[in-house]
Scaffold this active site. Structure first.
Site, short mmCIF file in Angstrom:
data_model
loop_
_atom_site.label_atom_id
_atom_site.label_comp_id
_atom_site.label_asym_id
_atom_site.label_seq_id
_atom_site.Cartn_x
_atom_site.Cartn_y
_atom_site.Cartn_z
N GLU A 102 0.83 -1.23 0.00
CA GLU A 102 0.00 0.00 0.00
C GLU A 102 0.86 1.26 0.00
OE1 GLU A 102 -2.69 0.21 3.32
OE2 GLU A 102 -3.59 -1.73 2.91
N GLY A 103 2.19 1.11 0.12
CA GLY A 103 3.05 2.27 0.29
C GLY A 103 3.31 2.61 1.75
#
Lengths: 359, 359
Positions: free
Chosen positions: B322-323
């Site tokens: 997701e970062g």
């Protein structure tokens, strides 16, 4: 504060709240992510719940206490820098030019600088964020004498306790520690060697960057000092008085006060962890309230963290002190608490959980 | 964008600015701290100068691109979660309930979510921070067919390029990458195995948390897929088309676009690093503009970072994607740049340097 009062405060520290930890751990399982996928941040969120009794408490108000003091052992030539750098760096803290200023401003952290015994007069009148309470004009040379009296050791801890109580009263939900003091890696290594039962060779490092040749001399100074005083390792105050520093005592007090008020405390590197060892010896339950901000490049730090059962959040090869590692880690600690406070659960977000056959 | 145009953009990436790096390194020596005492942060500040040509550039405006897509290989039972979790998690991103939302809000990072090919309709109209450009309804099953056509691979990269150009035009000085896509560790591991020349056993891990028994199956699927297509490891687009995902192609484009505009890009974990390998194969100079946000707990990530010559900033045992690792690391990257921009020098602060005999 008398020694008796300090012991009473130490004994007042409560055990971590197992029920709150269980609630946080349970909540992690329902948040929209695979279980365990946020690694150490999940562990930290559970520990914070255990410390505070709350699941996902607000840690947005943070205070870092940077204690500064001088060390008589500096005359033994154990540092790469002259002693006057201590007072010069304190002035740098007060005018906002040091690394800790940059990091704390960036991380929205209030800094309190404490002069616990800088040899020279800083020449800046006390102000919010600037506490002047010199326990003495630097410690004595531990190779020749005790660093301080036992009464001074208690006074140093009291200084940290009072400073931290005030910060918590003003709203701080997370405390950090930092230090400044030329030659203080020598003092911290001596304290840590006694409290961990390891040899100075395993603990002492190159500090601000002395060459390899001078490291042998530094280790000899530490060995001489320990042999001269031979403090009882079971008596944290005795070790602090014999070998410590006023800033180390102050930071031990910071940690004890935070633990007594159930406020998590992010411990910086080598010097702060020596203070944490002193705090844990005086107040064994205090270690449950400590979070190790980072692993210092200073050799021996890992041994000290091991003794406390702490795993460091950051491993960036830093070895500056000032609370720089703690300041950076505070961002991660707040992020961990926010996860539990703000993330949606699978149910709330309408997200399917793992398939049964995959478990 | 044609393949020719993509190659032309890749070839336009400049070498890092050695003179700016030297200025930053020289400045570090004058800042009020022992040389090297801020470890990796000093190295990062020097690299940022080399990338941007500026000493201590302003990185306060940050954008993280989270690309999402589905993977046909999900039908092979390689994930712990059903495919519909991709679209459900995208909706969670858009309503602010996911870990990346919590971290990016905490770190003042703008998030752009890109639907590069989620199988289902997300059902939310495009809006600022939400780009819908489905290259396809998920990739095809790589065990049976190429994931996508070569034209689609270029289109995926173009999507990331356009998104990143817009973010940089809007003021972003630092870019981050993130991903979502059920089964994408399978695709990323296949891509990475080919591009690093390692066996799938060395690269593939348990992803979202499949049991050990299913890992063997996942590895067999990857081996079958590589054997079926045998893409040329020297041809990044061929590897992406045969084994990749639309979000992986999109993120490769993000990285190429950031590098072309001399903007540092913080690469997240396993999936993002597979995209970085693709980017570096298409545009070898792009790797000079990459900063590895963290070391994922997913086995094989270290091998991928090694191939790129990157050392990760964080090692927190995270494996969410997701970062999330990039978002946390962006705080450290900005701190590194601020050091050079804001810290006082020894001269400015009136602090003595190291004693000559200690050097």
């Amino acid at each position: 504060m008398t020694e008796e009062q300090l012991r009473s405060l130490a004994n007042s520290i409560r055990k971590p709240d197992g029920a709150a930890a269980a609630r946080a751990r349970e909540r992690q399982l329902h948040l929209t992510k695979p279980p365990g996928s946020l690694g150490m941040l999940e562990d930290i969120s559970v520990r914070i719940a255990a410390m505070t009794g709350e699941t996902g408490p607000d840690l947005s108000r943070r205070t870092l206490v940077v204690a500064a003091a001088d060390h008589g052992v500096a005359v033994e030539g154990v540092s790469a820098y002259p002693q006057e750098v201590t007072v010069q760096m304190v002035r740098n803290f007060l005018s906002g030019g040091a690394a800790i200023n940059v990091f704390s401003q960036h991380g929205s952290i209030d800094v309190i600088v404490v002069d616990a015994g800088v040899a020279a007069d800083v020449g800046v009148p006390p102000a919010p964020g600037w506490v002047v309470h010199k326990i003495g004009p630097g410690t004595r040379n531990i190779r020749k004498e005790q660093a301080m009296t036992r009464k001074q050791a208690v006074e140093a801890a009291e200084l940290g306790i009072e400073t931290t109580r005030a910060a918590i009263s003003a709203g701080a939900g997370l405390i950090g520690t930092g230090d400044m003091g030329i030659a203080n890696t020598t003092s911290a290594a001596a304290v840590a060697a006694v409290l961990t039962g390891r040899s100075p060779t395993e603990i002492a490092g190159r500090g601000t960057g002395i060459p390899e040749s001078r490291l042998a001399h530094k280790i000899a100074v530490i060995e001489d000092s320990i042999a001269l005083h031979a403090p009882d390792p079971a008596d944290g105050l005795a070790v602090l008085a014999a070998l410590g520093g006023f800033e180390i005592g102050c930071l031990a007090g910071v940690i004890i006060a935070a633990a007594a008020q159930r406020v998590p405390v992010v411990v910086d590197g080598f010097i702060s962890t020596a203070a944490a060892l002193v705090a844990a010896r005086i107040a064994p339950r205090a270690s449950s309230f400590m979070i190790a901000g980072h692993l210092s490049a200073e050799s021996g730090h890992a041994v000290m963290l091991d003794e406390l059962g702490l795993e460091p959040l950051l491993r960036l090869g830093m070895r500056l002190g000032e609370g720089t590692g703690a300041a950076l880690a505070m961002h991660l600690v707040e992020a961990a608490s926010l996860l539990v406070a703000r993330m949606a659960t699978f149910e709330q977000a309408g997200v399917a959980g793992a398939e049964p056959e995959s478990r």
